[in-house]
Design a protein around this motif. Structure first.
Motif, PDB file in Angstrom:
ATOM      1  N   THR A 186     -16.604  16.851  -2.577  1.00 35.80           N
ATOM      2  CA  THR A 186     -15.251  15.609  -3.517  1.00 35.80           C
ATOM      3  C   THR A 186     -16.416  14.849  -3.338  1.00 35.80           C
ATOM      4  O   THR A 186     -15.869  14.680  -4.740  1.00 35.80           O
TER       5      THR A 186
ATOM      6  N   LYS B  75       0.858  -1.413  -0.178  1.00 37.84           N
ATOM      7  CA  LYS B  75      -0.032   0.642   0.180  1.00 37.84           C
ATOM      8  C   LYS B  75       0.471   1.207   0.095  1.00 37.84           C
ATOM      9  O   LYS B  75       1.630   0.919   0.654  1.00 37.84           O
ATOM     10  N   LYS B  76       0.328   2.119  -0.703  1.00 39.74           N
ATOM     11  CA  LYS B  76       1.200   3.690  -0.619  1.00 39.74           C
ATOM     12  C   LYS B  76       0.611   4.456  -0.176  1.00 39.74           C
ATOM     13  O   LYS B  76      -0.798   4.644  -0.391  1.00 39.74           O
ATOM     14  N   PHE B  77       1.087   5.488   0.724  1.00 40.47           N
ATOM     15  CA  PHE B  77       0.487   5.570   2.147  1.00 40.47           C
ATOM     16  C   PHE B  77      -0.082   7.561   0.817  1.00 40.47           C
ATOM     17  O   PHE B  77       0.923   8.096   0.415  1.00 40.47           O
ATOM     18  N   GLU B  78      -1.616   7.843   1.329  1.00 41.79           N
ATOM     19  CA  GLU B  78      -1.643   9.052   0.176  1.00 41.79           C
ATOM     20  C   GLU B  78      -2.217   9.415   1.242  1.00 41.79           C
ATOM     21  O   GLU B  78      -3.785   9.324   2.731  1.00 41.79           O
ATOM     22  N   MET B  79      -1.954  11.047   1.557  1.00 45.56           N
ATOM     23  CA  MET B  79      -2.075  11.915   2.692  1.00 45.56           C
ATOM     24  C   MET B  79      -4.159  11.974   2.378  1.00 45.56           C
ATOM     25  O   MET B  79      -4.570  12.646   0.936  1.00 45.56           O
ATOM     26  N   TYR B  80      -4.814  11.911   3.913  1.00 41.51           N
ATOM     27  CA  TYR B  80      -6.316  12.815   2.893  1.00 41.51           C
ATOM     28  C   TYR B  80      -6.279  14.504   2.166  1.00 41.51           C
ATOM     29  O   TYR B  80      -5.634  14.899   3.551  1.00 41.51           O
ATOM     30  N   GLN B  81      -6.963  15.083   1.848  1.00 36.85           N
ATOM     31  CA  GLN B  81      -7.223  16.060   1.367  1.00 36.85           C
ATOM     32  C   GLN B  81      -8.235  16.597   1.298  1.00 36.85           C
ATOM     33  O   GLN B  81      -9.240  15.835   1.016  1.00 36.85           O
TER      34      GLN B  81
END
Length: 145
Positions: free
Chosen positions: A83, A33-39
Motif C-alpha cells: 500500500t 461523499k463518493k463511495f469507493e470500494m477498498y482495494q
C-alpha cells in the motif's frame, strides 16, 4: 369503547405517517461523499493468504499430521506491491527473510515444526510492531502453545 379504539387508531396512523415522512426526508438527502470500494494491495492480499495457510498448518502441526509442501507463493513477499512502497525498507526485508526461513524450516525439519512455526509468527509480530500494528492480535492467535 368504540371512541377510544377510534382515537387510538387515528393516533397510531398519524404517528406512523410522520415517521415515514421523516425517513423519506433523511433518505433523500444527497451525500457529498463518493463511495469507493477498498482495494487490497498485493501485499495485504498475500498476507491474508499466508494467514489462512498458517491457520491450516497450525492445525496439522497440532494433530501431528503430515506437513505437506512449502507454499511457494509465500516467496512473493519479496516482490508484492505494498500500500505504501516506503514500507518496503531494509527492516521489512530482513523480517520477511526471517519469516520465509522459519516457514521453510517447518517443511525441511518437521520434527521441530512447532518451534519453527512460532519463530515465523515471531517474525510477523516483530515486523507489525514497527510497520502496522493492527493485525497483531489476529497474528498472535496463530501461536502454537
Amino acid at each position: 369503547m368504540k371512541k377510544t379504539f377510534l382515537i387510538f387508531t387515528i393516533f397510531f396512523f398519524l404517528s406512523c405517517n410522520k415517521k415515514a415522512e421523516k425517513q423519506e426526508c433523511t433518505s433523500n438527502k444527497k451525500s457529498d461523499k463518493k463511495f469507493e470500494m477498498y482495494q487490497m494491495s498485493e501485499m495485504a492480499a498475500l498476507m491474508e493468504s499466508m494467514y489462512i495457510e498458517n491457520e491450516k498448518l497450525k492445525e496439522r502441526i497440532k494433530k501431528g499430521d503430515t506437513i505437506g509442501e512449502f507454499p511457494s507463493h509465500f516467496l512473493n513477499i519479496h516482490k508484492a506491491v505494498m500500500t505504501d512502497e516506503s514500507d518496503n525498507d531494509e527492516f521489512f526485508k530482513s523480517q520477511a527473510a526471517l519469516f520465509i526461513k522459519s516457514q521453510e524450516l517447518i517443511y525441511k525439519d518437521p520434527k521441530n515444526a512447532k518451534q519453527h512455526f512460532n519463530e515465523g509468527i515471531n517474525a510477523c509480530v516483530s515486523c507489525h510492531q514497527v510497520k502496522c500494528g493492527g493485525p497483531i492480535p489476529k497474528i498472535k492467535k496463530l501461536y502454537i502453545k
